[in-house]
Write a protein that holds these residues in place. Structure first.
Motif, PDB file in Angstrom:
ATOM      1  N   ILE A 157      56.237  75.423  15.699  1.00  0.00           N
ATOM      2  CA  ILE A 157      56.802  74.088  15.525  1.00  0.00           C
ATOM      3  C   ILE A 157      57.536  73.971  14.197  1.00  0.00           C
ATOM      4  CG2 ILE A 157      56.228  71.638  15.214  1.00  0.00           C
ATOM      5  CD1 ILE A 157      53.871  72.150  17.188  1.00  0.00           C
ATOM      6  N   ASN A 158      56.919  74.457  13.126  1.00  0.00           N
ATOM      7  CA  ASN A 158      57.514  74.316  11.798  1.00  0.00           C
ATOM      8  C   ASN A 158      58.730  75.208  11.584  1.00  0.00           C
ATOM      9  OD1 ASN A 158      55.557  72.444  11.200  1.00  0.00           O
ATOM     10  ND2 ASN A 158      54.284  73.824  10.001  1.00  0.00           N
ATOM     11  N   SER A 159      58.942  76.187  12.467  1.00  0.00           N
ATOM     12  CA  SER A 159      60.129  77.048  12.338  1.00  0.00           C
ATOM     13  C   SER A 159      61.410  76.270  12.597  1.00  0.00           C
ATOM     14  CB  SER A 159      60.039  78.216  13.329  1.00  0.00           C
ATOM     15  OG  SER A 159      60.275  77.771  14.663  1.00  0.00           O
ATOM     16  N   GLY A 160      61.329  75.212  13.412  1.00  0.00           N
ATOM     17  CA  GLY A 160      62.519  74.446  13.759  1.00  0.00           C
ATOM     18  C   GLY A 160      63.444  75.166  14.720  1.00  0.00           C
ATOM     19  N   LYS A 161      63.012  76.320  15.239  1.00  0.00           N
ATOM     20  CA  LYS A 161      63.877  77.121  16.107  1.00  0.00           C
ATOM     21  C   LYS A 161      63.573  76.951  17.591  1.00  0.00           C
ATOM     22  CE  LYS A 161      64.668  80.745  12.654  1.00  0.00           C
ATOM     23  NZ  LYS A 161      64.546  82.199  12.346  1.00  0.00           N
ATOM     24  N   VAL A 162      62.454  76.333  17.903  1.00  0.00           N
ATOM     25  CA  VAL A 162      62.076  76.145  19.303  1.00  0.00           C
ATOM     26  C   VAL A 162      61.537  74.732  19.514  1.00  0.00           C
ATOM     27  CG1 VAL A 162      61.489  78.593  19.632  1.00  0.00           C
ATOM     28  CG2 VAL A 162      59.696  76.964  18.992  1.00  0.00           C
ATOM     29  N   GLN A 163      61.597  74.275  20.771  1.00  0.00           N
ATOM     30  CA  GLN A 163      60.851  73.100  21.185  1.00  0.00           C
ATOM     31  C   GLN A 163      59.452  73.594  21.555  1.00  0.00           C
ATOM     32  OE1 GLN A 163      62.158  69.949  21.172  1.00  0.00           O
ATOM     33  NE2 GLN A 163      64.010  70.870  20.305  1.00  0.00           N
ATOM     34  N   PHE A 164      58.447  72.752  21.389  1.00  0.00           N
ATOM     35  CA  PHE A 164      57.099  73.208  21.690  1.00  0.00           C
ATOM     36  C   PHE A 164      56.445  72.258  22.670  1.00  0.00           C
ATOM     37  CE2 PHE A 164      52.654  74.128  21.153  1.00  0.00           C
ATOM     38  CZ  PHE A 164      52.660  75.510  21.115  1.00  0.00           C
ATOM     39  N   VAL A 165      55.890  72.813  23.749  1.00  0.00           N
ATOM     40  CA  VAL A 165      55.274  72.019  24.808  1.00  0.00           C
ATOM     41  C   VAL A 165      53.753  72.065  24.645  1.00  0.00           C
ATOM     42  CG1 VAL A 165      55.018  71.770  27.305  1.00  0.00           C
ATOM     43  CG2 VAL A 165      57.203  72.497  26.346  1.00  0.00           C
ATOM     44  N   ALA A 166      53.109  70.921  24.848  1.00  0.00           N
ATOM     45  CA  ALA A 166      51.655  70.821  24.707  1.00  0.00           C
ATOM     46  C   ALA A 166      50.947  71.680  25.744  1.00  0.00           C
ATOM     47  CB  ALA A 166      51.220  69.362  24.846  1.00  0.00           C
ATOM     48  N   SER A 167      49.716  72.058  25.423  1.00  0.00           N
ATOM     49  CA  SER A 167      48.912  72.892  26.320  1.00  0.00           C
ATOM     50  C   SER A 167      48.542  72.129  27.582  1.00  0.00           C
ATOM     51  CB  SER A 167      47.631  73.337  25.604  1.00  0.00           C
ATOM     52  OG  SER A 167      46.801  72.207  25.384  1.00  0.00           O
ATOM     53  N   SER A 168      48.051  72.852  28.594  1.00  0.00           N
ATOM     54  CA  SER A 168      47.704  72.218  29.863  1.00  0.00           C
ATOM     55  C   SER A 168      46.609  71.174  29.691  1.00  0.00           C
ATOM     56  CB  SER A 168      47.287  73.279  30.887  1.00  0.00           C
ATOM     57  OG  SER A 168      46.179  74.017  30.412  1.00  0.00           O
ATOM     58  N   SER A 169      45.600  71.465  28.843  1.00  0.00           N
ATOM     59  CA  SER A 169      44.524  70.492  28.635  1.00  0.00           C
ATOM     60  C   SER A 169      45.052  69.241  27.937  1.00  0.00           C
ATOM     61  CB  SER A 169      43.381  71.114  27.835  1.00  0.00           C
ATOM     62  OG  SER A 169      43.841  71.560  26.576  1.00  0.00           O
ATOM     63  N   ALA A 170      45.938  69.420  26.956  1.00  0.00           N
ATOM     64  CA  ALA A 170      46.526  68.267  26.268  1.00  0.00           C
ATOM     65  C   ALA A 170      47.398  67.462  27.225  1.00  0.00           C
ATOM     66  CB  ALA A 170      47.338  68.731  25.068  1.00  0.00           C
ATOM     67  N   ARG A 171      48.162  68.146  28.077  1.00  0.00           N
ATOM     68  CA  ARG A 171      49.015  67.446  29.039  1.00  0.00           C
ATOM     69  C   ARG A 171      48.188  66.608  30.012  1.00  0.00           C
ATOM     70  NH1 ARG A 171      51.502  72.466  29.452  1.00  0.00           N
ATOM     71  NH2 ARG A 171      50.882  72.689  31.636  1.00  0.00           N
ATOM     72  N   ASN A 172      47.054  67.149  30.452  1.00  0.00           N
ATOM     73  CA  ASN A 172      46.207  66.403  31.385  1.00  0.00           C
ATOM     74  C   ASN A 172      45.683  65.118  30.757  1.00  0.00           C
ATOM     75  OD1 ASN A 172      46.475  68.173  33.551  1.00  0.00           O
ATOM     76  ND2 ASN A 172      44.764  69.448  32.876  1.00  0.00           N
ATOM     77  N   GLU A 173      45.311  65.187  29.483  1.00  0.00           N
ATOM     78  CA  GLU A 173      44.840  63.982  28.795  1.00  0.00           C
ATOM     79  C   GLU A 173      45.958  62.954  28.669  1.00  0.00           C
ATOM     80  OE1 GLU A 173      42.416  62.701  24.725  1.00  0.00           O
ATOM     81  OE2 GLU A 173      43.082  64.769  24.992  1.00  0.00           O
ATOM     82  N   ILE A 174      47.160  63.440  28.363  1.00  0.00           N
ATOM     83  CA  ILE A 174      48.301  62.540  28.227  1.00  0.00           C
ATOM     84  C   ILE A 174      48.668  61.928  29.577  1.00  0.00           C
ATOM     85  CG2 ILE A 174      50.777  62.451  27.678  1.00  0.00           C
ATOM     86  CD1 ILE A 174      50.148  64.667  25.563  1.00  0.00           C
ATOM     87  N   ARG A 175      48.558  62.724  30.653  1.00  0.00           N
ATOM     88  CA  ARG A 175      48.835  62.184  31.995  1.00  0.00           C
ATOM     89  C   ARG A 175      47.836  61.089  32.357  1.00  0.00           C
ATOM     90  NH1 ARG A 175      49.788  68.234  34.322  1.00  0.00           N
ATOM     91  NH2 ARG A 175      51.955  68.458  33.605  1.00  0.00           N
ATOM     92  N   ASP A 176      46.584  61.271  31.976  1.00  0.00           N
ATOM     93  CA  ASP A 176      45.582  60.230  32.209  1.00  0.00           C
ATOM     94  C   ASP A 176      45.961  58.953  31.468  1.00  0.00           C
ATOM     95  OD1 ASP A 176      44.094  61.911  33.829  1.00  0.00           O
ATOM     96  OD2 ASP A 176      42.667  62.469  32.231  1.00  0.00           O
ATOM     97  N   GLU A 177      46.445  59.109  30.236  1.00  0.00           N
ATOM     98  CA  GLU A 177      46.866  57.942  29.459  1.00  0.00           C
ATOM     99  C   GLU A 177      48.064  57.252  30.109  1.00  0.00           C
ATOM    100  OE1 GLU A 177      47.493  55.007  26.620  1.00  0.00           O
ATOM    101  OE2 GLU A 177      45.711  56.192  27.122  1.00  0.00           O
ATOM    102  N   ALA A 182      48.790  57.252  33.292  1.00  0.00           N
ATOM    103  CA  ALA A 182      48.289  56.574  34.489  1.00  0.00           C
ATOM    104  C   ALA A 182      47.620  55.256  34.116  1.00  0.00           C
ATOM    105  CB  ALA A 182      47.306  57.478  35.231  1.00  0.00           C
ATOM    106  N   ASP A 183      46.889  55.264  32.986  1.00  0.00           N
ATOM    107  CA  ASP A 183      46.260  54.037  32.519  1.00  0.00           C
ATOM    108  C   ASP A 183      47.314  53.012  32.095  1.00  0.00           C
ATOM    109  OD1 ASP A 183      43.610  52.737  31.565  1.00  0.00           O
ATOM    110  OD2 ASP A 183      44.952  52.570  29.832  1.00  0.00           O
ATOM    111  N   GLN A 184      48.363  53.488  31.414  1.00  0.00           N
ATOM    112  CA  GLN A 184      49.452  52.593  31.017  1.00  0.00           C
ATOM    113  C   GLN A 184      50.138  51.971  32.225  1.00  0.00           C
ATOM    114  OE1 GLN A 184      52.363  54.258  28.376  1.00  0.00           O
ATOM    115  NE2 GLN A 184      50.882  54.710  26.751  1.00  0.00           N
TER     116      GLN A 184
END
Length: 199
Positions: free
Chosen positions: A101-121, A123-125
């Protein structure tokens, strides 16, 4: 009991209590301390930094940017611990994420476990948040590449001396077509002399 006996008992008690006390010293987190020779925080940070720097210096990143007109999006998959010891691979993954992330050379995608938590949020929204603050589904940024790897060890012991050899292998794989675009390897060798090692 006379005064000398009482004084002696007090001194013995004080000595015994002092021997059981805990001593704590705060250390600089950048200071290299290697107590056992096992994998530690310094190894994790060093390997992550060197391997990510190597991966971002290779042709795949410029080739992708030229072909697609954007920075590649990367996700870190499973890092397997195949060593002889317990290694907290979550810390190693976090070190690699920070370097990417700090390199500024790539976009970085969250891990599968983090994505699942965000998807739950999300859905709640969808049920509870106002229209102007609700985040819509199906807007996620898809990764272009996944980094996977493993940590291996070879331990050679002779009496009270041992050599601990660590080898970390990482691969960057295209999610579009399963091509491996980068393979990295980092080796660490430590000589450990310890009177507690088995004969």
């Amino acid at each position: 009991m006379n005064i000398k006996t009482n004084l002696g008992l007090v001194l013995i008690a004080a000595f015994m209590l002092g021997g059981c006390s805990t001593y704590v010293e705060r250390l600089d987190t950048q200071e290299v301390i290697d107590l056992s020779g096992a994998w530690n925080d310094t190894d994790s940070q060093l390997v992550a930094r060197e391997m990510i720097e190597d991966s971002l210096s290779r042709p795949w990143i410029n080739n992708f940017a030229k072909a697609e007109g954007k920075d590649p999006a990367v996700i870190i998959g499973t890092i397997k611990n195949l060593s002889h010891e317990h290694i907290n691979t979550n810390t190693f993954v976090a070190n690699m994420e920070r370097e990417l992330i700090n390199s500024g050379k790539v976009q970085f995608v969250a891990s599968s476990s983090a994505r699942n938590e965000i998807r739950d949020e999300r859905a709640d929204q969808d049920l509870n948040a106002t229209d102007d603050t609700r985040k819509a589904a199906k807007q996620e940024y898809g990764a272009d590449f996944m980094m996977q790897g493993q940590i291996n060890t070879i331990i050679d012991i002779d009496g009270k001396t041992q050599v601990r050899f660590y080898q970390v292998n990482l691969e960057l794989i295209s999610l579009k077509d399963n091509r491996k675009v980068w393979i990295g390897e980092k080796k660490i060798k430590k000589l450990v002399r310890n009177s507690k090692l088995r004969e």
